[in-house]
Design a protein around this motif. Sequence first.
Motif, PDB file in Angstrom:
ATOM      1  N   GLU A  29      55.612 -64.937  45.461  1.00 39.06           N
ATOM      2  CA  GLU A  29      57.086 -64.337  45.972  1.00 39.06           C
ATOM      3  C   GLU A  29      57.693 -63.430  45.039  1.00 39.06           C
ATOM      4  O   GLU A  29      58.180 -62.391  45.770  1.00 39.06           O
ATOM      5  CB  GLU A  29      58.070 -65.671  45.561  1.00 39.06           C
ATOM      6  N   SER A  30      57.371 -63.233  43.794  1.00 40.63           N
ATOM      7  CA  SER A  30      57.798 -61.948  43.104  1.00 40.63           C
ATOM      8  C   SER A  30      57.396 -60.624  43.669  1.00 40.63           C
ATOM      9  O   SER A  30      58.084 -59.792  43.486  1.00 40.63           O
ATOM     10  CB  SER A  30      57.456 -62.196  41.717  1.00 40.63           C
ATOM     11  N   ARG A  31      56.027 -60.616  44.345  1.00 39.95           N
ATOM     12  CA  ARG A  31      55.895 -59.195  44.666  1.00 39.95           C
ATOM     13  C   ARG A  31      56.149 -58.909  45.947  1.00 39.95           C
ATOM     14  O   ARG A  31      56.153 -57.740  46.545  1.00 39.95           O
ATOM     15  CB  ARG A  31      54.207 -59.352  44.878  1.00 39.95           C
ATOM     16  N   PHE A  32      56.676 -60.104  46.933  1.00 36.07           N
ATOM     17  CA  PHE A  32      57.253 -59.971  48.161  1.00 36.07           C
ATOM     18  C   PHE A  32      58.673 -59.804  48.351  1.00 36.07           C
ATOM     19  O   PHE A  32      59.410 -59.730  49.178  1.00 36.07           O
ATOM     20  CB  PHE A  32      56.700 -60.742  49.247  1.00 36.07           C
ATOM     21  N   ARG A  33      59.419 -60.103  46.859  1.00 32.91           N
ATOM     22  CA  ARG A  33      60.777 -59.977  46.881  1.00 32.91           C
ATOM     23  C   ARG A  33      61.508 -58.572  46.961  1.00 32.91           C
ATOM     24  O   ARG A  33      61.291 -57.754  46.120  1.00 32.91           O
ATOM     25  CB  ARG A  33      61.495 -60.840  45.694  1.00 32.91           C
ATOM     26  N   ASN A  34      62.119 -58.044  48.036  1.00 33.76           N
ATOM     27  CA  ASN A  34      62.688 -56.831  48.134  1.00 33.76           C
ATOM     28  C   ASN A  34      64.039 -56.584  47.385  1.00 33.76           C
ATOM     29  O   ASN A  34      64.449 -57.557  46.643  1.00 33.76           O
ATOM     30  CB  ASN A  34      62.864 -56.625  49.664  1.00 33.76           C
ATOM     31  N   ARG A  35      64.603 -55.585  47.511  1.00 35.89           N
ATOM     32  CA  ARG A  35      65.719 -55.012  46.702  1.00 35.89           C
ATOM     33  C   ARG A  35      67.000 -56.002  47.161  1.00 35.89           C
ATOM     34  O   ARG A  35      67.856 -56.059  46.358  1.00 35.89           O
ATOM     35  CB  ARG A  35      66.034 -53.576  47.014  1.00 35.89           C
ATOM     36  N   ASN A  36      66.854 -56.660  48.224  1.00 38.69           N
ATOM     37  CA  ASN A  36      67.917 -57.337  48.768  1.00 38.69           C
ATOM     38  C   ASN A  36      67.900 -58.875  48.261  1.00 38.69           C
ATOM     39  O   ASN A  36      68.456 -59.807  48.663  1.00 38.69           O
ATOM     40  CB  ASN A  36      68.507 -57.324  50.388  1.00 38.69           C
ATOM     41  N   GLY A  37      66.856 -59.085  47.654  1.00 41.05           N
ATOM     42  CA  GLY A  37      66.295 -60.481  47.114  1.00 41.05           C
ATOM     43  C   GLY A  37      65.825 -61.513  48.125  1.00 41.05           C
ATOM     44  O   GLY A  37      65.439 -62.667  47.735  1.00 41.05           O
ATOM     45  N   THR A  38      65.430 -60.923  49.472  1.00 40.98           N
ATOM     46  CA  THR A  38      64.574 -61.889  50.266  1.00 40.98           C
ATOM     47  C   THR A  38      63.066 -61.626  50.321  1.00 40.98           C
ATOM     48  O   THR A  38      62.457 -60.392  49.674  1.00 40.98           O
ATOM     49  CB  THR A  38      65.326 -61.506  51.537  1.00 40.98           C
ATOM     50  N   LEU A  39      62.321 -62.375  50.777  1.00 47.21           N
ATOM     51  CA  LEU A  39      60.845 -62.105  50.904  1.00 47.21           C
ATOM     52  C   LEU A  39      60.637 -61.307  52.230  1.00 47.21           C
ATOM     53  O   LEU A  39      61.024 -61.823  53.276  1.00 47.21           O
ATOM     54  CB  LEU A  39      60.309 -63.632  50.922  1.00 47.21           C
ATOM     55  N   SER A  40      59.934 -60.417  52.022  1.00 43.25           N
ATOM     56  CA  SER A  40      59.373 -59.340  53.301  1.00 43.25           C
ATOM     57  C   SER A  40      58.113 -58.742  53.031  1.00 43.25           C
ATOM     58  O   SER A  40      57.740 -58.559  51.863  1.00 43.25           O
ATOM     59  CB  SER A  40      60.876 -58.691  53.555  1.00 43.25           C
ATOM     60  N   GLN A  41      57.727 -58.216  54.013  1.00 40.02           N
ATOM     61  CA  GLN A  41      56.485 -57.228  54.190  1.00 40.02           C
ATOM     62  C   GLN A  41      57.155 -56.013  54.592  1.00 40.02           C
ATOM     63  O   GLN A  41      58.089 -55.885  55.329  1.00 40.02           O
ATOM     64  CB  GLN A  41      55.449 -57.648  54.862  1.00 40.02           C
ATOM     65  N   ASN A  42      56.660 -54.731  53.988  1.00 40.95           N
ATOM     66  CA  ASN A  42      57.336 -53.390  54.092  1.00 40.95           C
ATOM     67  C   ASN A  42      56.338 -52.616  55.183  1.00 40.95           C
ATOM     68  O   ASN A  42      55.129 -52.865  54.927  1.00 40.95           O
ATOM     69  CB  ASN A  42      57.516 -52.650  52.711  1.00 40.95           C
ATOM     70  N   VAL A  43      57.013 -52.724  56.346  1.00 47.02           N
ATOM     71  CA  VAL A  43      56.069 -52.361  57.555  1.00 47.02           C
ATOM     72  C   VAL A  43      56.575 -50.729  57.724  1.00 47.02           C
ATOM     73  O   VAL A  43      57.699 -50.147  57.967  1.00 47.02           O
ATOM     74  CB  VAL A  43      56.196 -52.792  58.652  1.00 47.02           C
ATOM     75  N   PHE A  44      55.344 -49.638  57.679  1.00 44.83           N
ATOM     76  CA  PHE A  44      55.665 -48.416  57.770  1.00 44.83           C
ATOM     77  C   PHE A  44      55.303 -48.000  59.313  1.00 44.83           C
ATOM     78  O   PHE A  44      54.376 -48.383  59.878  1.00 44.83           O
ATOM     79  CB  PHE A  44      54.776 -47.403  56.982  1.00 44.83           C
ATOM     80  N   ALA A  45      56.116 -47.254  60.021  1.00 43.42           N
ATOM     81  CA  ALA A  45      55.829 -47.032  61.327  1.00 43.42           C
ATOM     82  C   ALA A  45      56.436 -45.759  61.645  1.00 43.42           C
ATOM     83  O   ALA A  45      57.289 -45.046  61.092  1.00 43.42           O
ATOM     84  CB  ALA A  45      56.797 -47.864  62.273  1.00 43.42           C
ATOM     85  N   VAL A  46      55.596 -44.986  62.678  1.00 40.70           N
ATOM     86  CA  VAL A  46      55.733 -43.707  63.384  1.00 40.70           C
ATOM     87  C   VAL A  46      56.262 -44.045  64.657  1.00 40.70           C
ATOM     88  O   VAL A  46      55.484 -44.641  65.558  1.00 40.70           O
ATOM     89  CB  VAL A  46      54.856 -42.804  63.008  1.00 40.70           C
ATOM     90  N   VAL A  47      57.512 -43.330  64.938  1.00 41.30           N
ATOM     91  CA  VAL A  47      57.994 -43.534  66.499  1.00 41.30           C
ATOM     92  C   VAL A  47      58.449 -42.185  66.946  1.00 41.30           C
ATOM     93  O   VAL A  47      58.639 -41.146  66.303  1.00 41.30           O
ATOM     94  CB  VAL A  47      59.324 -44.367  66.327  1.00 41.30           C
ATOM     95  N   GLY A  48      57.974 -41.910  68.298  1.00 36.37           N
ATOM     96  CA  GLY A  48      58.303 -40.902  68.904  1.00 36.37           C
ATOM     97  C   GLY A  48      59.592 -40.895  69.587  1.00 36.37           C
ATOM     98  O   GLY A  48      60.114 -42.181  69.689  1.00 36.37           O
ATOM     99  N   PHE A  72      55.759 -46.550  69.657  1.00 30.92           N
ATOM    100  CA  PHE A  72      54.929 -46.497  68.253  1.00 30.92           C
ATOM    101  C   PHE A  72      53.717 -45.808  68.237  1.00 30.92           C
ATOM    102  O   PHE A  72      52.904 -46.275  68.933  1.00 30.92           O
ATOM    103  CB  PHE A  72      54.687 -48.210  67.815  1.00 30.92           C
ATOM    104  N   HIS A  73      53.740 -44.649  67.216  1.00 30.30           N
ATOM    105  CA  HIS A  73      52.429 -44.111  67.273  1.00 30.30           C
ATOM    106  C   HIS A  73      51.656 -44.236  66.112  1.00 30.30           C
ATOM    107  O   HIS A  73      50.361 -43.950  66.080  1.00 30.30           O
ATOM    108  CB  HIS A  73      52.732 -42.622  67.461  1.00 30.30           C
ATOM    109  N   TYR A  74      52.121 -45.055  65.012  1.00 33.81           N
ATOM    110  CA  TYR A  74      51.223 -45.400  63.971  1.00 33.81           C
ATOM    111  C   TYR A  74      52.019 -46.512  63.238  1.00 33.81           C
ATOM    112  O   TYR A  74      53.380 -46.600  63.329  1.00 33.81           O
ATOM    113  CB  TYR A  74      51.100 -44.272  63.020  1.00 33.81           C
ATOM    114  N   VAL A  75      51.436 -47.496  62.994  1.00 28.45           N
ATOM    115  CA  VAL A  75      51.675 -48.814  62.269  1.00 28.45           C
ATOM    116  C   VAL A  75      50.830 -49.188  61.055  1.00 28.45           C
ATOM    117  O   VAL A  75      49.876 -49.408  61.251  1.00 28.45           O
ATOM    118  CB  VAL A  75      51.989 -49.944  63.241  1.00 28.45           C
ATOM    119  N   LEU A  76      51.710 -49.436  59.908  1.00 28.97           N
ATOM    120  CA  LEU A  76      50.846 -49.840  58.668  1.00 28.97           C
ATOM    121  C   LEU A  76      51.575 -51.020  58.266  1.00 28.97           C
ATOM    122  O   LEU A  76      52.770 -51.039  57.581  1.00 28.97           O
ATOM    123  CB  LEU A  76      50.868 -48.633  57.855  1.00 28.97           C
ATOM    124  N   ALA A  77      51.117 -52.379  58.435  1.00 22.55           N
ATOM    125  CA  ALA A  77      51.780 -53.430  58.046  1.00 22.55           C
ATOM    126  C   ALA A  77      50.960 -54.147  56.878  1.00 22.55           C
ATOM    127  O   ALA A  77      49.972 -53.792  56.615  1.00 22.55           O
ATOM    128  CB  ALA A  77      52.013 -54.699  59.347  1.00 22.55           C
TER     129      ALA A  77
END
Length: 545
Positions: free
Chosen positions: A333-352, A357-362
């Motif tokens: 949980e410590s690795r997935f806890r974001n700055r708001n205190g919730t557990l999440s995955q950070n998804v990078f996306a490129v949108v036209g 969506f033209h690129y997604v890194l999850a």
Amino acid sequence: MSPITHKPDFGINVDENVSFTQMLNSNSPISSPTHIQQDSGPTTSESRTMNSSKKRARSSTNDEEYRTLLHDIADSFRTMINTSTTQTRNKCAVILREMLNLGEIDKNMHLRALMLMEQGKKPHIFLNLQPDKRVPWLLFNLNHQYSMLPSATVMSSDEEREHAMVKVMFALVIIFFGFLNRRRRIVHPYRNVGSQFIENIINGHPKNCLDLLRMDRSSFITLCNILKEKNLVEDAREISIKEQVAIFLLTVGHNERNRACRNTFQHSSQTISKYINLILRALCQLGKEYISRPNDDTPSKIRFNPRFYPYFKDCLGAIDGIHIPVWVRTSEESRFRNRNGTLSQNVFAVVGFDMRFHYVLAGWEGNATNSRVLYSALDTEIDPFVIPTGKYYLGDGEYPNIHGLLTPYRGHRYHLSEFNASGARRVTSAEELFNHRHSSLRTTVERAFGLLKGRFPILKAQVSFPYRKQVGIVLATCVLHNFIIDHNPHAEQFDVDEGASDDANESTSFVTELESATQSIHRGSNNDLRTSITSQMFMDFQTRR
């Protein structure tokens, strides 16, 4: 105290001639082909002349065999007793044991009373009786059937005892299988419910298909045909491709649980999970076709808007990160806890600017910064994020102003809410003008995130899937998003989540000066391009005023 041997008069006519078959059916008590033989005590001359030593030896032998028989019967009962009635029957067994010790019943009657406690509601009736009414009640019920065992005085030879044991075990087997047959229930008794459900959706009102499957009827049928033509899925024996795809769409489009889909489609939980995983893999494989880099032409949103053209004529789209709730083990949980205190995955996306969506890194942990995920996308050897020479994407202040990116100025208003607030001052500097138009153009990525979460609510909640499956769901929903735009650009938008982007409603956390300088040296700076665009934009702005 000798056991009671008379039959009480309850005012009921008891039929003594009950057949053996009737006694063994599911509605009759346990029975045996011989009548009850009451122990009348030592009244015959033979019993009076019996040697006392032989009596003690025989009594000891009978007691040992009796305990062994009880042990065998108890072991057989354990496999049949329903857990919901175990306590009631245990209480009955304790009371019967006390009655045996007090001499109110004999061993033979004790055995048959234990058998009687396995029949329907009789244990509850027995417990509710007054103590002085229990023996007459037992005699009445036991005299109404045939004896389970011969009386202890009759079992004078090993052959008879063995024969009695065979009867006991035979009756137990019959009871056991009758118990299973009575309690067996078919979990999914209806066939073709799922296929009929899909046909009703497809042939019914068009809004039903949009509401349930998150796409119109023609798009749904096209998706099923594409998956079939590419040999990614196939019809199963009892479940068609349409039903398989519908199971997945209901899961991601309404955050449906396995049990809900199981009842809707009348399939087992294993079948539901199997086809969710199958369609998930198939959609991820379609990602190479539906998530691709845009062409190098100037987007129409820029080309035909004098606020953006010719200043952003080389811009292809916008980038941003979005946090998707995840479920992980406590140790992670410590690795997935974001700055708001919730557990999440950070998804990078490129949108036209066409909202695709033209690129997604999850899959990145929630505590990773957006810039760190960007560097990973640029440097990865497998499917990297490639920016054509001379082109760039718009990014917010969390990214450095390097080659291929164009970010806003620090220390100046940036978000549209800061410009549109009541009482907000007008643009007064070249940097503010650049930031305002930059933000107006970059909001496309935030709208795309809002539309994605609005159409697929599973991205708003933690789901107890394996983490790899949670990452796959993000990619699959992005593929579905692009597919719907390609086949129905004017599709219903559902409940768009305007706050889907990580920084949509809060001040931007700018990348540090040190990181910006380091990345500018390593990847090249884009400050000169930003300065030239700003100067030309502000000059034209003042001229038009």
